[in-house]
Design a protein around this motif. Structure first.
Motif, short mmCIF file in Angstrom:
data_model
loop_
_atom_site.label_atom_id
_atom_site.label_comp_id
_atom_site.label_asym_id
_atom_site.label_seq_id
_atom_site.Cartn_x
_atom_site.Cartn_y
_atom_site.Cartn_z
N GLU A 236 -8.80 -3.32 -6.41
CA GLU A 236 -7.82 -4.18 -7.07
C GLU A 236 -8.18 -5.64 -6.85
O GLU A 236 -8.55 -6.04 -5.74
N VAL A 237 -8.07 -6.43 -7.91
CA VAL A 237 -8.37 -7.85 -7.82
C VAL A 237 -7.23 -8.56 -7.10
O VAL A 237 -6.04 -8.35 -7.43
N ARG A 238 -7.60 -9.39 -6.13
CA ARG A 238 -6.61 -10.17 -5.39
C ARG A 238 -7.07 -11.61 -5.28
O ARG A 238 -8.28 -11.88 -5.15
N PRO A 239 -6.14 -12.57 -5.30
CA PRO A 239 -6.55 -13.96 -5.09
C PRO A 239 -7.00 -14.17 -3.65
O PRO A 239 -6.47 -13.55 -2.72
N LYS A 240 -8.00 -15.01 -3.47
CA LYS A 240 -8.48 -15.28 -2.12
C LYS A 240 -7.46 -16.07 -1.32
O LYS A 240 -7.34 -15.91 -0.10
N ARG A 241 -6.71 -16.95 -2.01
CA ARG A 241 -5.65 -17.73 -1.35
C ARG A 241 -4.36 -17.56 -2.12
O ARG A 241 -4.30 -17.81 -3.33
N GLU A 242 -3.33 -17.15 -1.43
CA GLU A 242 -2.00 -17.01 -2.01
C GLU A 242 -0.97 -17.37 -0.96
O GLU A 242 -1.06 -16.92 0.19
N ILE A 243 0.00 -18.20 -1.31
CA ILE A 243 0.98 -18.67 -0.34
C ILE A 243 2.39 -18.56 -0.90
O ILE A 243 2.60 -18.45 -2.12
N VAL A 244 3.35 -18.61 0.03
CA VAL A 244 4.76 -18.70 -0.32
C VAL A 244 5.14 -20.17 -0.29
O VAL A 244 4.92 -20.85 0.72
#
Length: 423
Positions: free
Chosen positions: A63-71
């Motif tokens: 599954e493709v996931r972003p390398k950086r993800e924040i709240v």
């Protein structure tokens, strides 16, 4: 007596004549000719063994996931007075862009009070400096040198300086809180979801939404240890300029059309999964919404993709159709001269839908049998058929007459022709 002889004599004559006739018929029966032609073997199709280079590929899914993800969350409390129109589900945002603004009035007043405290502390420090200078002049006029630091007003001066530093720290804190009334984007990206609106009171750490960076996406690809060996990757692998990772081709159906994207392996996981006994290999795609997109179709987070990882190149291996490999390491070959089946062991390097790659057991140009054969054994009679590039079928090992048989047939034909001419 004479009557008995009269009865037996005809019977004996008939037996003798019948036996002589049967013997004559048997003697005149032609001897059947023996054919020296071999029995026709099983017709099988075959393709030539060739040599080439093998580029090992390993397929995996992930599954493709972003390398950086924040709240997105505020660091202060207050009422929301502004929400960016780009801060919506699916919106594009830029680094430094204000996403949410909290009412700043309270924090502006705190800054004013802190500045007043700083001014008072500066005045107090100036007064203490002047008084310390006067005290030093008095001591010099009296000729006193061995006096306590208190007489020189050194502690009072240090206290005034510390009070000024504390006031400045309070001012910096107030200005920092005022700056934090604006929640800004730390990178270029997109909004996954938003959970705040104008007029809502928020607290420090409360979620306002989720955003992710669009510069790089990654896919975790679980592989077996054998697959790592085919790719030549160690468990503790990290790509660098001197040792770049293998190329990866991602594929998926987006918008009803097959799409492909090209990335690379950047690292392997830190540990092996104790349940699956596999290790994750992480592949990245740069700029998935820009240069890395396939004709405008991005490899978006959440997409399930198939990845084909290119491994090392193996030089000069023998290549045969995959159907020619039987079992794990046996190859069926056709001996075109003898019309026989030859079963040989080979050292299999790799197999896929395109063919079997191996070493030893065959020579380039030999014919590998692709037809199914039941109860096959070494030396089995076969007739090898090879489909040529132009679509025709070439038959190898067709039965041929011996020279003696050919000469006999020719002599017979000549004799028949001569006799026919005489007649």
């Amino acid at each position: 007596m004479g009557r008995l002889i009269a009865i037996i004599a005809p019977i004996a004559i008939l037996v003798v004549v019948g036996g002589f006739g049967v013997g004559t018929v048997i003697a005149m029966k032609p001897v059947p000719e023996k054919s020296d032609e071999p029995r026709p073997g099983l017709n099988v199709f075959a393709e030539q063994v060739r040599t080439g280079d093998l580029t090992v590929t390993v397929d995996a899914q992930g599954e493709v996931r972003p390398k950086r993800e924040i709240v997105v969350a505020p660091q202060i409390a207050g009422r929301v007075t502004y929400v960016s129109p780009d801060f919506i589900d699916g919106g594009f945002i830029k680094r430094g862009q204000v996403l949410v603004r909290v009412e700043p009035a309270d924090y502006e007043l705190t800054v004013v009070r802190a500045k007043s405290v700083v001014a008072s502390a500066e005045q107090g420090l100036a007064r203490e400096v002047a008084e310390a200078e006067l005290a030093q002049q008095d001591l010099d006029n009296l000729g006193l040198t061995d006096v306590s630091p208190l007489a020189r007003r050194e502690p009072q001066l240090a206290e005034a300086r510390a009070a000024l530093e504390a006031a400045k720290a309070q001012l910096a804190e107030a200005e920092l809180s005022l700056a934090r009334t604006a929640v800004v984007a730390p990178f270029d990206g997109r909004v996954r979801e938003r959970s705040v609106d104008i007029g809502q009171f928020v607290s420090p750490g409360q979620s306002l939404g989720n955003i992710f960076a669009t510069d790089v996406v990654e896919v975790a690809l679980p592989l077996k240890d054998a697959d790592l060996g085919l790719l030549g990757l160690p468990i503790a692998f990290a790509a660098s300029d001197k040792a770049p990772g293998p190329k990866v081709v991602f594929s998926a159906v987006v918008g009803g059309k097959p799409r492909t994207w090209t990335g690379e392996v950047v690292r392997t996981g830190a540990a092996i999964n104790s349940q699956t006994r596999q290790i994750n290999v992480f592949a990245e795609l740069k700029d998935p919404y820009g240069a890395g997109a396939d004709d405008g179709a991005p490899m978006a987070p959440g997409l399930f993709v198939t990845a084909s990882i290119e491994g090392e190149v193996v030089k000069d291996v023998l290549i045969a159709p995959r159907a020619a490999l039987r079992g794990q390491n046996s190859l069926y070959l056709g001996d075109t001269k003898e019309g026989k089946l030859s079963i040989r062991p080979v050292e299999v390097v790799y197999t896929n839908q395109d063919g079997a790659y191996f070493r030893g057991g065959a020579e380039p140009g030999e014919l590998a049998i692709v037809s199914p054969i039941q109860a096959a054994f070494d030396g089995m009679s076969i007739t090898v058929l090879e489909r040529m590039p132009d679509g025709t079928v070439k038959t190898h090992g067709e039965a041929k007459k011996k020279p003696a048989d050919t000469e006999a047939v020719a002599d017979a034909s000549t004799k028949d022709g001569t006799e026919g001419g005489a007649q």
